[in-house]
Design a protein around this motif. Structure first.
Motif, short mmCIF file in Angstrom:
data_model
loop_
_atom_site.label_atom_id
_atom_site.label_comp_id
_atom_site.label_asym_id
_atom_site.label_seq_id
_atom_site.Cartn_x
_atom_site.Cartn_y
_atom_site.Cartn_z
N ALA A 171 0.83 -1.22 0.00
CA ALA A 171 0.00 0.00 0.00
C ALA A 171 0.86 1.26 0.00
CB ALA A 171 -0.92 0.00 1.21
N ALA A 172 2.07 1.15 0.54
CA ALA A 172 2.95 2.32 0.63
C ALA A 172 3.79 2.53 -0.64
CB ALA A 172 3.86 2.18 1.85
N GLY A 173 3.61 1.67 -1.65
CA GLY A 173 4.35 1.85 -2.90
C GLY A 173 5.74 1.25 -2.89
N VAL A 174 5.96 0.28 -2.01
CA VAL A 174 7.27 -0.38 -1.97
C VAL A 174 7.29 -1.52 -2.99
CG1 VAL A 174 8.78 -1.84 -0.56
CG2 VAL A 174 7.77 0.25 0.41
N ASN A 175 8.38 -1.64 -3.73
CA ASN A 175 8.52 -2.68 -4.76
C ASN A 175 9.77 -3.52 -4.49
OD1 ASN A 175 7.98 -3.81 -7.57
ND2 ASN A 175 10.07 -3.02 -7.85
N GLY A 176 9.64 -4.84 -4.68
CA GLY A 176 10.83 -5.71 -4.74
C GLY A 176 11.48 -6.02 -3.41
N ILE A 177 10.71 -6.05 -2.35
CA ILE A 177 11.31 -6.27 -1.02
C ILE A 177 11.14 -7.70 -0.52
CG2 ILE A 177 9.41 -5.62 0.53
CD1 ILE A 177 11.51 -3.78 1.96
N ASN A 178 10.49 -8.55 -1.30
CA ASN A 178 10.40 -9.95 -0.91
C ASN A 178 11.77 -10.60 -0.91
OD1 ASN A 178 7.68 -10.68 -0.31
ND2 ASN A 178 7.18 -10.41 -2.49
N GLY A 179 12.02 -11.46 0.06
CA GLY A 179 13.29 -12.17 0.11
C GLY A 179 13.38 -13.22 -0.98
N HIS A 180 14.62 -13.63 -1.27
CA HIS A 180 14.83 -14.71 -2.22
C HIS A 180 14.33 -16.01 -1.60
CE1 HIS A 180 17.17 -17.66 -4.61
NE2 HIS A 180 17.18 -16.73 -5.54
N PRO A 197 17.09 6.31 -2.66
CA PRO A 197 17.18 7.42 -1.70
C PRO A 197 17.02 6.94 -0.25
CG PRO A 197 15.35 7.75 -3.27
CD PRO A 197 15.85 6.36 -3.45
N LEU A 198 17.63 7.69 0.65
CA LEU A 198 17.50 7.40 2.08
C LEU A 198 16.04 7.39 2.51
CD1 LEU A 198 19.07 7.07 4.82
CD2 LEU A 198 19.01 9.56 5.03
N GLU A 199 15.23 8.25 1.90
CA GLU A 199 13.82 8.33 2.29
C GLU A 199 13.07 7.02 2.04
OE1 GLU A 199 13.01 11.35 -1.07
OE2 GLU A 199 11.09 10.31 -0.89
N SER A 200 13.49 6.26 1.05
CA SER A 200 12.85 4.96 0.80
C SER A 200 13.14 4.00 1.96
CB SER A 200 13.32 4.37 -0.53
OG SER A 200 12.85 5.14 -1.61
N VAL A 201 14.38 4.05 2.45
CA VAL A 201 14.74 3.20 3.58
C VAL A 201 13.97 3.65 4.83
CG1 VAL A 201 16.63 2.31 5.01
CG2 VAL A 201 17.02 2.80 2.58
N GLN A 202 13.91 4.97 5.02
CA GLN A 202 13.16 5.51 6.16
C GLN A 202 11.71 5.03 6.12
OE1 GLN A 202 14.47 7.55 8.83
NE2 GLN A 202 12.54 6.72 9.61
N LEU A 203 11.12 5.01 4.94
CA LEU A 203 9.74 4.55 4.80
C LEU A 203 9.58 3.11 5.28
CD1 LEU A 203 6.85 5.24 3.24
CD2 LEU A 203 7.75 3.48 1.73
N VAL A 204 10.50 2.24 4.88
CA VAL A 204 10.40 0.84 5.31
C VAL A 204 10.58 0.71 6.81
CG1 VAL A 204 11.58 -1.40 5.17
CG2 VAL A 204 10.94 -0.19 3.08
N VAL A 205 11.52 1.48 7.33
CA VAL A 205 11.73 1.48 8.79
C VAL A 205 10.45 1.93 9.50
CG1 VAL A 205 12.98 2.69 10.64
CG2 VAL A 205 14.23 1.70 8.70
N ASP A 206 9.81 2.97 8.98
CA ASP A 206 8.55 3.44 9.56
C ASP A 206 7.48 2.35 9.51
OD1 ASP A 206 9.79 5.84 10.00
OD2 ASP A 206 8.82 6.90 8.33
N LEU A 207 7.44 1.62 8.41
CA LEU A 207 6.46 0.54 8.28
C LEU A 207 6.72 -0.58 9.29
CD1 LEU A 207 6.33 0.30 4.36
CD2 LEU A 207 4.46 1.08 5.85
N MET A 208 8.00 -0.86 9.52
CA MET A 208 8.35 -1.89 10.51
C MET A 208 7.90 -1.44 11.91
SD MET A 208 12.17 -2.73 8.92
CE MET A 208 12.72 -4.05 10.02
N ARG A 209 8.08 -0.15 12.18
CA ARG A 209 7.63 0.39 13.48
C ARG A 209 6.11 0.36 13.59
NH1 ARG A 209 11.97 5.40 13.73
NH2 ARG A 209 13.71 4.03 14.24
N ASP A 210 5.45 0.71 12.48
CA ASP A 210 3.97 0.69 12.49
C ASP A 210 3.47 -0.73 12.74
OD1 ASP A 210 4.01 3.36 11.94
OD2 ASP A 210 3.47 3.17 9.81
N LEU A 211 4.13 -1.69 12.15
CA LEU A 211 3.71 -3.09 12.36
C LEU A 211 3.81 -3.44 13.84
CD1 LEU A 211 2.87 -5.80 10.88
CD2 LEU A 211 5.28 -6.46 11.12
#
Lengths: 354, 354
Positions: free
Chosen positions: A312-321, A336-350
């Motif tokens: 939903a947040a527009g993240v692509n290609g983060i599934n593990g092998h 960009p760093l902001e993309s990493v920040q977004l994933v970190v925020d999602l991990m915190r939200d979870l």
């Protein structure tokens, strides 16, 4: 919606590069012709090839040190074969740190004896073996600097008087190393350098010409050196986009500057992986890759929720092998760093929501 | 100014293809991602690869006839090697019609005995040898259907019970042939199919698996068949643009329709070459290529004048190859008839002015 592209490769490239690369399809260098329809022998393209080769050597600090840069076809998989064709007379030493090392070893065995000096297969390649010795009768030593699938990265390389050959497909141009310690470096373009379809080979000329076999023209580094990567028609567009990406990297301040950015991205995500009780890292801490962070959920039942969140947040290609499962955040130079920040925020939200 | 692109390859592609190919660099399939940054394992790209393979077989009339279409890297030069690796057990028969045949022969000799059944080298390859026999103990027969440099083209292919292997790099998809007579066809994309960087291989599966040597993975057609051209990362963008070009060809009415256009273009220029006393054709009339018309000035002193004329008219890539000199008008599928008419008009203007 803006996408946050964590694809493991082919992967994100700089947005400026996409703009210029798109324009050149319609009109290259104001020539009235598409870059796809010009001769590879035209002055315009010869200058692209020369600039790409020159930038590669310059960024690696290898200018005027006896190295040649080549742009070949076939990916790292073709290099598994070419390395052995050109260098393996009797016996070679290989370090096995994962899927790609294993494939390189398989191909080399058709050409001579291969001694696997160490392997981390015992723990599904989640670490880099450290204590091993390179046999004194080895023609060369081969290793893989970064293991995309497992998220491990070599921080140190062995001191050896044998030619040092390294598959740097997934971390070239991402961190400073003394590249002059290496005798042959190869890298498929599709991580930090450009689109799929071309492969950079940086080779010290004095290691060539020492095997007794006849080498087919296309397999012979000497052929491609003599013809400056133009023995036959090269992958024109892939070389062009690689050149644009290397220009971009130089404008960013080169490898030193991009490494500082890569360190920030890696620190950000690994700190969250270690802090967040819902996640655990896959790779041994001391061997963690700056490029590919691999991590799993402690409790797999949260998978559906987390997957929905990042999609939903527009993240692509983060599934593990499939060999590792879980997640893999590939953080190549252009991410960009902001993309990493977004994933970190999602991990915190979870963490908050479960 | 509109350019008239007679480049011998890489060469002109349809303008519609350039438009769509440029857009996909910015946003592919409305995914919010560039085609250069998506995984080759993504559903979007897998479907591109499947469509490209399917269109190639369909256009050649080879669907459901035991053939596989592959998109590999390395150009025809890599196929010179792969053909021999996969098919040459003891002896192979090659027809030598020019530079590319000669190179194919050179590579094959590393793998076994090569019998050159005939050669037109005696007349600088300006004709196609017609009377030759294929030895009964040959593993296969290899020929080059069109000789870009010399402007000759095979109009007939020998009837033989040996596997028939053909390098069709410069005339595939340009004329109707009974392609089911061939067992292995290969073609670098950069003439009638797409940009440089991918190579189409169409192979009848039942000719494989008959040599005793161990074949390195990347050299083995069976590897690429098993993995549907995805053993390793393919040249994503080159395959995509090839797919667009094959779609365009199908929309034009397929090979039959484009052959009619190609005949018109060839008749137009050859009629002028034969009529105009200032020019002479290089290739033997009965062997003239529909793709590459080679011609020279009778009096070289007109060269400067003629060169100025075509340059001023926006003509690109019409200089002859150094082996032949003079001029070469390459008239691939996407070249409009009006571009050929323009060159014919220039030839007439030269006649009037000198």
């Amino acid at each position: 919606m803006k996408k946050h592209n964590f694809s493991a490769g082919p992967c994100i490239l700089p947005q400026e590069v996409f703009q210029e690369a798109s324009q050149a399809i319609l009109d290259f260098n104001n020539s009235g012709l598409s870059i796809l329809e010009i001769s590879h022998r035209s002055a315009d393209f010869v200058s692209v090839m020369e600039e790409a080769q020159s930038l590669a050597l310059e960024l690696l600090g290898l200018k005027d040190k006896g190295y040649k840069a080549l742009f070949l076809q076939g990916g790292a998989s073709m290099q598994f074969l070419m390395v052995a064709y050109n260098l393996l007379e009797k016996k070679a030493a290989y370090l096995n740190t994962g899927t790609w090392s294993s494939k390189a070893i398989k191909e080399a065995k058709l050409f001579g004896e291969v001694e696997e000096v160490a392997s981390s297969k015992d723990k599904n390649f989640n670490y880099i073996p450290k204590s091993y010795s390179i046999p004194s009768d080895a023609d060369y030593f081969h290793c893989t600097s970064n293991n995309t699938i497992f998220g491990t990265q070599m921080k140190e390389f062995p001191a050896t008087d044998k030619p040092l050959v390294c598959d740097m497909s997934s971390d070239i141009f991402s961190r400073e190393l003394d590249f002059s310690k290496f005798d042959l470096i190869y890298a498929g373009a599709q991580k930090n350098m450009g689109p799929a379809g071309t492969t950079l080979v940086v080779v010290k000329e004095d290691i060539l010409g020492k095997v007794s076999r006849e080498i087919p023209s296309m397999m012979d580094y000497a052929t491609h050196i003599a013809k400056e990567s133009m023995f036959n028609t090269p992958a024109v567009y892939a070389v062009y986009v690689s050149m644009l990406t290397l220009r971009w990297l130089k404008a960013q301040g080169g490898i030193k500057a991009i490494e500082a950015e890569n360190n920030k991205k890696a620190e950000l995500i690994y700190a969250e992986i270690d802090r967040n009780p819902l996640f655990k890292g896959f790779a041994a801490k001391e061997d963690r890759s700056l490029m590919n962070a691999t991590f799993n959920l402690v409790d797999e039942s949260h998978k559906e929720t987390f997957d929905k969140m990042w999609k939903a947040a527009g993240v692509n290609g983060i599934n593990g092998h499939r060999s590792v499962g879980g997640y893999r955040a590939s953080m190549y130079n252009a991410l960009p760093l902001e993309s990493v920040q977004l994933v970190v925020d999602l991990m915190r939200d979870l963490e908050k929501n479960v």
